[in-house]
Design a protein around this motif. Sequence first.
Motif, PDB file in Angstrom:
ATOM      1  N   VAL A   6      -0.908  21.765  -4.225  1.00  0.00           N
ATOM      2  CA  VAL A   6      -0.701  20.655  -3.295  1.00  0.00           C
ATOM      3  C   VAL A   6      -1.795  19.619  -3.523  1.00  0.00           C
ATOM      4  N   THR A  23      -3.601  16.079   7.649  1.00  0.00           N
ATOM      5  CA  THR A  23      -2.804  16.239   6.430  1.00  0.00           C
ATOM      6  C   THR A  23      -3.578  17.033   5.386  1.00  0.00           C
ATOM      7  N   TYR A  26      -3.765  20.743   6.495  1.00  0.00           N
ATOM      8  CA  TYR A  26      -2.521  21.494   6.306  1.00  0.00           C
ATOM      9  C   TYR A  26      -2.261  21.755   4.818  1.00  0.00           C
ATOM     10  N   ASP A  27      -2.589  20.765   3.983  1.00  0.00           N
ATOM     11  CA  ASP A  27      -2.498  20.975   2.535  1.00  0.00           C
ATOM     12  C   ASP A  27      -3.375  22.160   2.125  1.00  0.00           C
ATOM     13  N   ASP A 175      13.793  18.746   3.840  1.00  0.00           N
ATOM     14  CA  ASP A 175      12.387  18.743   4.217  1.00  0.00           C
ATOM     15  C   ASP A 175      12.067  20.087   4.877  1.00  0.00           C
ATOM     16  N   HIS A 217       4.305  21.213  -3.905  1.00  0.00           N
ATOM     17  CA  HIS A 217       4.678  20.837  -2.541  1.00  0.00           C
ATOM     18  C   HIS A 217       3.944  19.548  -2.160  1.00  0.00           C
ATOM     19  N   ILE A 219       2.929  17.446   0.972  1.00  0.00           N
ATOM     20  CA  ILE A 219       2.779  17.442   2.428  1.00  0.00           C
ATOM     21  C   ILE A 219       2.142  16.114   2.799  1.00  0.00           C
ATOM     22  N   ALA A 246       7.338  18.139   2.787  1.00  0.00           N
ATOM     23  CA  ALA A 246       7.123  18.414   4.210  1.00  0.00           C
ATOM     24  C   ALA A 246       6.463  17.186   4.822  1.00  0.00           C
ATOM     25  N   HIS A 247       7.133  16.569   5.784  1.00  0.00           N
ATOM     26  CA  HIS A 247       6.615  15.352   6.404  1.00  0.00           C
ATOM     27  C   HIS A 247       6.120  15.662   7.816  1.00  0.00           C
ATOM     28  N   LEU A 248       4.831  15.406   8.039  1.00  0.00           N
ATOM     29  CA  LEU A 248       4.175  15.745   9.298  1.00  0.00           C
ATOM     30  C   LEU A 248       4.421  14.673  10.347  1.00  0.00           C
ATOM     31  N   LEU A 328       4.094  26.545   7.059  1.00  0.00           N
ATOM     32  CA  LEU A 328       4.658  25.196   7.192  1.00  0.00           C
ATOM     33  C   LEU A 328       5.900  25.168   8.073  1.00  0.00           C
TER      34      LEU A 328
END
Length: 504
Positions: A6, A23, A26-27, A175, A217, A219, A246-248, A328
């Motif tokens: 990532v 972000t 989470y990555d 997603d 991935h 993110i 994956a969109h936060l 996730l």
Amino acid sequence: MSKVRVRFAPSPTGPLHLGGVRTALYDYLFAKNQGGDFVLRIEDTDTARYVEGAEDYIMEALEWCGIIPDESPKHGGKYAPYRQSERRDIYDRHLAEFLKTDFAYLAFDTAEELDEIRKEFDQNGEVFAYNYITRNRLKNSLTLSDEEVQQLLDDKVPYVVRFKMPVDRTLNLEDIIRGKFSVNTNTLDDKVLVKNDGMPTYHFANIVDDHEMEISHVIRGEEWLPSLGLHYLLYEVMGWEKPEFAHLSLILKPEGKGKLSKRDGDKFGFPVFPLNFKDPETGNISKGYREEGYLPEAFINMVALLGWSPANDREILSLDEMVHEFDLHKVHKAGARFSKEKAEWFNHEYLKFKTDEEILSLLKTTDAINLNGAADDQLLKIVSLVRERATFVKDIYRDGHFFFETPNFYDEKAVKKAWNEDTPSVLNDFAGILTEAETFDSENLKKIIHDFAEAKGLGMGKVMMPLRLSLVGELKGPDVPDILQILGKEESTARIRNAVNNIQ
């Protein structure tokens, strides 16, 4: 792609926002949970908005948070360089291949010409977009002859490279957080992929970089969700395997609608950046969590729960525990509302985990604190007495400042409550007894106070309240015998006599 890789790819256009920290976190958590790599890539192609010092700020902020990249401009790696400004030859190579497809075209429209067209659309109550409808009436390689295009190129007329969006095609997108959904290409415009200075935009550069760096991935924030269709198509056109996305969701302001901004921080009195940031142009300083006294582990724990729920709704987790639990699929679709009170609660909880020695070490490095050369054994006693209610290390000094400074004023309300015409006589007598005390520890001092009150026929409050007021200047603080012990016989009696002489 067998290994999880990532990337966090901020632009050095200013300080790292709370949302950017989340972000990156989470990555990092996802990569480490999957035994993968976390890459920091600096997307510095927007030279017009570049801010001096912002890249160093980003790296320092991540290090303070404990989010350490496996690969970065600082750490290196086999996919270097990790600054987009240093990858121009890579983009040029892939651009040459992209230009051979049917999905690329050159647009020679000037900014002034496009503004005129926008005005025309506005007058008709319409919104202009450079898309499958309008591109056929604009100045580009789709409407010009090969000879006209070549002449413009020979004359070095500036141009951009646009993506030719296919007409009326349904894209089936997916997603990790939001599931499956569809987009019709007629709703998408022909984005600029390469600017007229030859530098790629985010859309092209990040696709190329993610492919080259074998990112598995992506993110990122939900503001990039409308671009997902274009990115799907770019991977398809280039013949590359696309990563998972994956969109936060947004971090929301404490009150009302909309995402958290620096303006909200200024209004409600909390930082939105991890570290202080000094604007190189204005000299203005934006507050950071580190300088406000937050512990990095408390800050990161707070940020992690802005949109993710670990098992059993646990709230206190170390970074290692977060890595172990992170999923996730458990990241929320809805926005997460920021709470200053909750942020402070996390810091209070983490401060409780610290030993007295650890807190003292932090106290010594806190700015604007004068410990007046107090010995460590004395300071440790003070920390032990006042730490329970502290949210920040600096609160320990604030709540225990009277240990270091003799009161030079006495709270007016406290005086009215604790002082009467007999008080000076009572305190003078007690000071005399204190000077005779052979053992000056809290247990013996407690007995001395009790025996004194009993001998005088006074309630404990008639002795304790004026005594506390004399020592502290207010009716607050730890137990009076503990205060006496730390101040010592000489300082304690001096403060008592000072109060007698100064309180009317």
